[in-house]
Design an enzyme around this catalytic site. Structure first.
Site, PDB file in Angstrom:
ATOM      1  N   LYS A  35       0.840  -1.208   0.000  1.00 24.76           N
ATOM      2  CA  LYS A  35       0.000   0.000   0.000  1.00 24.76           C
ATOM      3  C   LYS A  35       0.868   1.249   0.000  1.00 24.76           C
ATOM      4  O   LYS A  35       0.628   2.198  -0.745  1.00 24.76           O
ATOM      5  CB  LYS A  35      -0.852   0.020   1.273  1.00 24.76           C
ATOM      6  CG  LYS A  35      -2.322  -0.241   1.042  1.00 24.76           C
ATOM      7  CD  LYS A  35      -3.083   0.117   2.307  1.00 24.76           C
ATOM      8  CE  LYS A  35      -4.164  -0.884   2.587  1.00 24.76           C
ATOM      9  NZ  LYS A  35      -4.719  -0.747   3.931  1.00 24.76           N
ATOM     10  N   PHE A 153     -16.940  11.283   9.290  1.00 22.53           N
ATOM     11  CA  PHE A 153     -18.267  11.009   8.734  1.00 22.53           C
ATOM     12  C   PHE A 153     -18.234  10.864   7.215  1.00 22.53           C
ATOM     13  O   PHE A 153     -19.272  10.930   6.567  1.00 22.53           O
ATOM     14  CB  PHE A 153     -19.239  12.131   9.128  1.00 22.53           C
ATOM     15  CG  PHE A 153     -19.315  12.358  10.610  1.00 22.53           C
ATOM     16  CD1 PHE A 153     -20.022  11.481  11.426  1.00 22.53           C
ATOM     17  CD2 PHE A 153     -18.669  13.432  11.208  1.00 22.53           C
ATOM     18  CE1 PHE A 153     -20.083  11.667  12.805  1.00 22.53           C
ATOM     19  CE2 PHE A 153     -18.725  13.630  12.588  1.00 22.53           C
ATOM     20  CZ  PHE A 153     -19.432  12.745  13.383  1.00 22.53           C
ATOM     21  N   ARG A 155     -18.217   9.685   3.378  1.00 20.09           N
ATOM     22  CA  ARG A 155     -18.833   8.603   2.612  1.00 20.09           C
ATOM     23  C   ARG A 155     -17.857   8.166   1.540  1.00 20.09           C
ATOM     24  O   ARG A 155     -17.200   9.010   0.918  1.00 20.09           O
ATOM     25  CB  ARG A 155     -20.095   9.095   1.901  1.00 20.09           C
ATOM     26  CG  ARG A 155     -21.206   9.557   2.800  1.00 20.09           C
ATOM     27  CD  ARG A 155     -22.158  10.455   2.028  1.00 20.09           C
ATOM     28  NE  ARG A 155     -21.478  11.669   1.563  1.00 20.09           N
ATOM     29  CZ  ARG A 155     -21.994  12.537   0.686  1.00 20.09           C
ATOM     30  NH1 ARG A 155     -23.179  12.328   0.167  1.00 20.09           N
ATOM     31  NH2 ARG A 155     -21.324  13.620   0.327  1.00 20.09           N
ATOM     32  N   PHE A 256     -31.546   9.050   1.595  1.00 17.73           N
ATOM     33  CA  PHE A 256     -31.478   7.772   2.325  1.00 17.73           C
ATOM     34  C   PHE A 256     -32.839   7.123   2.494  1.00 17.73           C
ATOM     35  O   PHE A 256     -33.092   6.394   3.460  1.00 17.73           O
ATOM     36  CB  PHE A 256     -30.761   7.940   3.669  1.00 17.73           C
ATOM     37  CG  PHE A 256     -29.301   7.627   3.528  1.00 17.73           C
ATOM     38  CD1 PHE A 256     -28.494   8.411   2.727  1.00 17.73           C
ATOM     39  CD2 PHE A 256     -28.742   6.513   4.145  1.00 17.73           C
ATOM     40  CE1 PHE A 256     -27.157   8.107   2.540  1.00 17.73           C
ATOM     41  CE2 PHE A 256     -27.402   6.197   3.968  1.00 17.73           C
ATOM     42  CZ  PHE A 256     -26.603   7.000   3.162  1.00 17.73           C
ATOM     43  N   LEU A 257     -33.751   7.405   1.554  1.00 14.41           N
ATOM     44  CA  LEU A 257     -35.046   6.715   1.547  1.00 14.41           C
ATOM     45  C   LEU A 257     -35.186   5.898   0.264  1.00 14.41           C
ATOM     46  O   LEU A 257     -36.286   5.739  -0.240  1.00 14.41           O
ATOM     47  CB  LEU A 257     -36.194   7.720   1.649  1.00 14.41           C
ATOM     48  CG  LEU A 257     -36.551   8.239   3.041  1.00 14.41           C
ATOM     49  CD1 LEU A 257     -37.792   9.113   2.969  1.00 14.41           C
ATOM     50  CD2 LEU A 257     -36.775   7.100   4.052  1.00 14.41           C
ATOM     51  N   GLY A 264     -24.999  -2.134   2.737  1.00 10.73           N
ATOM     52  CA  GLY A 264     -23.864  -3.027   2.969  1.00 10.73           C
ATOM     53  C   GLY A 264     -22.642  -2.164   3.183  1.00 10.73           C
ATOM     54  O   GLY A 264     -22.751  -1.017   3.608  1.00 10.73           O
ATOM     55  N   CYS A 267     -19.033  -0.251   6.760  1.00 10.62           N
ATOM     56  CA  CYS A 267     -19.366   0.599   7.909  1.00 10.62           C
ATOM     57  C   CYS A 267     -20.727   0.293   8.531  1.00 10.62           C
ATOM     58  O   CYS A 267     -20.784  -0.220   9.640  1.00 10.62           O
ATOM     59  CB  CYS A 267     -19.291   2.058   7.517  1.00 10.62           C
ATOM     60  SG  CYS A 267     -17.663   2.515   6.886  1.00 10.62           S
TER      61      CYS A 267
HETATM   62  C1  UGA Z   1     -21.429   5.449   5.696  1.00 13.85           C
HETATM   63  C2  UGA Z   1     -22.005   6.792   6.187  1.00 13.85           C
HETATM   64  O1  UGA Z   1     -22.927   7.289   5.211  1.00 13.85           O
HETATM   65  C3  UGA Z   1     -20.873   7.811   6.383  1.00 13.85           C
HETATM   66  O2  UGA Z   1     -21.408   9.020   6.890  1.00 13.85           O
HETATM   67  C4  UGA Z   1     -19.871   7.215   7.378  1.00 13.85           C
HETATM   68  O3  UGA Z   1     -18.784   8.090   7.601  1.00 13.85           O
HETATM   69  C5  UGA Z   1     -19.333   5.909   6.818  1.00 13.85           C
HETATM   70  O4  UGA Z   1     -20.434   4.993   6.624  1.00 13.85           O
HETATM   71  C6  UGA Z   1     -18.358   5.341   7.816  1.00 13.85           C
HETATM   72  O5  UGA Z   1     -18.772   5.007   8.919  1.00 13.85           O
HETATM   73  O6  UGA Z   1     -17.171   5.313   7.517  1.00 13.85           O
HETATM   74  P1  UGA Z   1     -20.599   4.532   3.323  1.00 13.85           P
HETATM   75  O7  UGA Z   1     -20.346   3.231   3.994  1.00 13.85           O
HETATM   76  O8  UGA Z   1     -19.575   5.100   2.405  1.00 13.85           O
HETATM   77  O9  UGA Z   1     -20.854   5.687   4.418  1.00 13.85           O
HETATM   78  O10 UGA Z   1     -21.927   4.322   2.497  1.00 13.85           O
HETATM   79  P2  UGA Z   1     -23.377   4.981   2.440  1.00 13.85           P
HETATM   80  O11 UGA Z   1     -23.414   6.014   1.397  1.00 13.85           O
HETATM   81  O12 UGA Z   1     -23.860   5.346   3.786  1.00 13.85           O
HETATM   82  O13 UGA Z   1     -24.219   3.743   1.909  1.00 13.85           O
HETATM   83  C7  UGA Z   1     -24.321   2.554   2.697  1.00 13.85           C
HETATM   84  C8  UGA Z   1     -25.209   1.533   2.050  1.00 13.85           C
HETATM   85  O14 UGA Z   1     -26.566   1.947   2.115  1.00 13.85           O
HETATM   86  C9  UGA Z   1     -24.938   1.241   0.574  1.00 13.85           C
HETATM   87  O15 UGA Z   1     -24.952  -0.157   0.391  1.00 13.85           O
HETATM   88  C10 UGA Z   1     -26.084   1.912  -0.139  1.00 13.85           C
HETATM   89  O16 UGA Z   1     -26.403   1.261  -1.348  1.00 13.85           O
HETATM   90  C11 UGA Z   1     -27.194   1.745   0.882  1.00 13.85           C
HETATM   91  N1  UGA Z   1     -28.286   2.728   0.740  1.00 13.85           N
HETATM   92  C12 UGA Z   1     -28.022   4.058   0.900  1.00 13.85           C
HETATM   93  C13 UGA Z   1     -29.583   2.303   0.483  1.00 13.85           C
HETATM   94  O17 UGA Z   1     -29.853   1.095   0.359  1.00 13.85           O
HETATM   95  N2  UGA Z   1     -30.581   3.236   0.375  1.00 13.85           N
HETATM   96  C14 UGA Z   1     -30.352   4.569   0.512  1.00 13.85           C
HETATM   97  O18 UGA Z   1     -31.316   5.359   0.409  1.00 13.85           O
HETATM   98  C15 UGA Z   1     -29.035   4.989   0.775  1.00 13.85           C
END
Ligand code: UGA
Length: 439
Positions: A35, A153, A155, A256-257, A264, A267
């Site tokens: 890495k 926080f 993403r 997020f709805l 998945g 996190c």
């Molecule tokens: C998440 C949080 O959103 C971040 O704020 C946080 O910092 C991060 O975890 C962490 O703890 O490090 P991330 O894992 O990058 O971020 O992904 P998200 O964008 O939150 O999405 C998570 C999952 O939810 C994905 O599989 C996505 O497809 C799903 N999702 C998201 C849904 O099924 N529906 C939605 O409306 C939104």
């Protein structure tokens, strides 16, 4: 300022590069030589839009370097960030803290001038207090090593943007220590504070819990709409229109709805489990039984997707199934606990011939699920398919037109696991379209 960042995964590499972008002199530290070599040559070892530019620019400017030497880091910086992983323990819900612990154990005794260590990794509440005591214990005579918690926080897919322009900064400090952590954090993030990004100073436990609850809330929001999606399926209603309609209420909000095969990644799933485990240890688990339900609603969506595919194919035995999307979400090559790969695996185990295509996550998918079939394009994956499943809403897939696939597939069956396609468009072209929570 001179800053060392421990861990060069999604969190650490992004933080190191972005701190250099803010003008600091930064040393990224990791134990993984391969890495480090990649990063030092300006290559990001994972897919994260925009990160490579920031990395290269700052290496070229001489503000960013990488090393495996803790001695070098301790001599170089008096501000340290911990950004190593806290995966789920094998066979348990709790988080495995061995990497975070190892950073403090190794670093603290090497520090020779008063320093602040900021933890960024997601940890169970109580960890920071324990590590703060440990850091003081290990510090050299006469040297103050203070530990504070500064949860992250960001993403994936928006890591640079979220680090340089976060919604808020949270710093948990030891209120009894009369320390320098708050002042040092204000200096590190001075450019962000000039932009009037909210800066909240809390105690250590609150900062840790802010992070755990933020992810728990996001997971709950997704599982809420997925539970409503189950009711929509039973009642013949449309969850996507429902989400639009309730989302106009500012108290609810549309983000997020999105109902579908659920959340998945590295996190949300492990964080809600670690949160439940820690609440149990503290004797406050009743408050979090809700999250058990959030977890099971989420896992049920994957099973539902497999059932829909089976129904559509008649039987999965011998069926040819195209899977579009393997990453846990678009704009990422991350397949950790990916709902898409989980569904692909289940369908294959039930006897189908599965062909997966993802724009960025092919290599990681192959490493995790070597027995699945992989294609080099969406069209190739769909050749002769009895059903096409869209499981990650990449832009390329959202833009698919029936005419792109009409003559390639064996049966015109489209199953939209992310509700990201226009049902009418596919039906008008003679396809059977199925979404989740849609009539
Ligand atoms: C998440 C949080 O959103 C971040 O704020 C946080 O910092 C991060 O975890 C962490 O703890 O490090 P991330 O894992 O990058 O971020 O992904 P998200 O964008 O939150 O999405 C998570 C999952 O939810 C994905 O599989 C996505 O497809 C799903 N999702 C998201 C849904 O099924 N529906 C939605 O409306 C939104």
């Amino acid at each position: 300022m001179r800053i060392a960042v421990f861990g060069t995964g999604y969190l650490g590499a992004t933080h190191a590069a972005c701190m250099a972008e803010l003008g600091h002199d930064v040393l990224g530290v990791d134990v993984d030589q391969s890495k480090l070599a990649k990063l030092q040559s300006g290559e990001v070892p994972f897919y994260e839009p925009g990160l490579e530019d920031v990395l290269r620019r700052n290496i070229a400017a001489g503000r960013l370097r990488f090393t495996d030497s803790y001695e070098e880091a301790a001599a170089f910086a008096s501000v340290h960030f911990i950004g190593v992983g806290t995966p789920q323990k094998k066979g348990e819900f709790a988080a495995d803290l061995k990497y975070v612990d190892a950073v403090v154990e190794t670093l603290a005794p090497l520090i020779t001038e008063d320093s602040v260590i900021f933890g960024k990794s997601t940890v169970p509440v109580g960890t920071a207090e324990r590590l703060a005591a440990r850091a003081s214990e290990l510090a050299k005579e006469g040297v103050v090593v203070e530990l504070a918690w500064n949860p992250e926080f960001l993403r994936e897919g928006f890591a640079v943007e979220d680090t340089l322009h976060p919604d808020r900064l949270v710093v948990g400090v030891d209120r009894n220590a009369d320390g320098r952590a708050e002042g040092v954090a204000r200096e590190v993030y001075a450019a962000l504070l000039d932009e009037e990004i909210p800066f909240l100073v809390t105690d250590l436990a609150t900062a840790e819990l802010v992070k755990a609850s933020a992810n728990a809330f996001l997971a709950t929001k997704i599982s809420f709409i997925n539970a409503i999606s189950e009711v929509c399926e039973a009642a013949g209603a449309d969850v996507t229109q429902l989400a639009d309609a309730i989302g106009y209420d500012a108290r609810i909000g549309r983000r997020f709805l999105n109902a579908g095969i659920g959340f998945g990644g590295g996190c949300l799933p492990k964080d809600i489990r670690a949160f439940m485990a820690r609440a149990g240890e503290l004797g406050a688990d009743e408050a979090l039984t809700l999250l058990r339900e959030v977890d099971s609603i989420n896992m049920r969506r994957r099973t539902k997707m497999v059932e829909i595919a089976r129904e559509a194919c008649g039987s999965l035995l011998g069926a040819r199934v195209a899977i579009l999307g393997a990453a846990f979400k678009p704009d990422s090559d991350d397949v950790r606990d990916s709902p898409a790969l989980n569904v692909a695996g289940q369908i294959q185990l039930q006897g189908a011939d599965v062909n997966v295509y993802d724009p960025k996550a092919m290599e990681n998918s192959r490493a995790l699920f070597p027995t699945l079939g992989y294609s080099t394009s969406a069209r190739e994956a769909c050749e002769g398919a009895d059903a096409v499943l869209v499981l990650t809403e990449w832009k390329d897939f959202r833009g698919l037109q029936p005419k792109d696939l009409d003559t390639i597939v064996r049966k015109r069956v489209m199953i939209d696991g992310r509700n990201c396609l226009e049902p009418e468009q596919w039906r008008a072209a003679g396809w059977t379209y199925r979404g989740l929570g849609r009539p």
